[in-house]
Scaffold this active site. Sequence first.
Site, PDB file in Angstrom:
ATOM      1  N   CYS A   3      -5.484   0.171  -0.464  1.00 39.67           N
ATOM      2  CA  CYS A   3      -5.527  -0.566   0.846  1.00 39.67           C
ATOM      3  C   CYS A   3      -6.669  -0.769   1.587  1.00 39.67           C
ATOM      4  O   CYS A   3      -7.176  -2.047   1.748  1.00 39.67           O
ATOM      5  CB  CYS A   3      -4.481   0.042   1.961  1.00 39.67           C
ATOM      6  SG  CYS A   3      -2.917   0.352   1.297  1.00 39.67           S
TER       7      CYS A   3
HETATM    8  C1  BEZ Z   1      -3.549   3.175  -1.783  1.00 41.30           C
HETATM    9  O1  BEZ Z   1      -3.940   2.225  -1.153  1.00 41.30           O
HETATM   10  O2  BEZ Z   1      -4.370   3.659  -2.459  1.00 41.30           O
HETATM   11  C2  BEZ Z   1      -2.067   3.873  -1.882  1.00 41.30           C
HETATM   12  C3  BEZ Z   1      -1.483   3.877  -0.544  1.00 41.30           C
HETATM   13  C4  BEZ Z   1      -0.310   4.486  -0.894  1.00 41.30           C
HETATM   14  C5  BEZ Z   1       0.153   4.837  -2.110  1.00 41.30           C
HETATM   15  C6  BEZ Z   1      -0.676   4.941  -3.242  1.00 41.30           C
HETATM   16  C7  BEZ Z   1      -1.813   4.409  -3.018  1.00 41.30           C
END
Ligand code: BEZ
Length: 211
Positions: free
Chosen positions: A45
């Site tokens: 994210c």
């Molecule tokens: C991420 O943004 O890396 C992420 C967010 C939630 C679950 C898995 C990865």
Amino acid sequence: MALQLGDVAPDFTAETTAGTIKFHEWLGDSWGVLFSHPKDFTPVCTTELGEVARLKPEFDKRNTKVIGLSVDPLKDHHAWAGDIKETQGHALNFPLIADPDRKISNLYGMIHPNANDTLTVRSVFVIGPDKKVKLSITYPASTGRNFEEILRVVDSLQLTSKHSVATPVNWQRGEDVIISPSISDEDAKTRFPQGWKTLKPYLRVTKQPGA
Ligand code: BEZ
């Protein structure tokens, strides 16, 4: 039932990093991209939000407003913004919605309980100036999106909303387009005075209008 193409994008009032936003009012006459991410302070994210900030001038050029969303509270969004700037080199320059009560996430079907029953998946909705949903895509948490692709589909959506054309596989702005099969050759003569190439009666290729 899930939100479908052609449906009016539900209106809402939300607390965001740019203050309180009434969604339809905020969109005004612009196109819009509403996208969710699963969680603040997570790696994928962080990269996605930095990328959207980098591409913001490209969305602006297309009269398209972008707005993100997660179920995290506003204070987390503000705290995380510093990490995005530090690690991605681009500061948040678009609003991020805080949706801790999942009101908007549920309205848009951004929570897929069989994937995760509390966090939003990576949803994208492209909304036209008529407030209708023109495109939706869903990615899982583990896969970051390609926001250059979102710009590409905005280009296609804006072009095809104005002209009786469709865009072929992997099309990029400026490349040749396809004349809609519903347009007769007779009608096409006035719409596409530059002419076209007929590969099959249903596959007629012409220069991108306005390119
Ligand atoms: C991420 O943004 O890396 C992420 C967010 C939630 C679950 C898995 C990865």
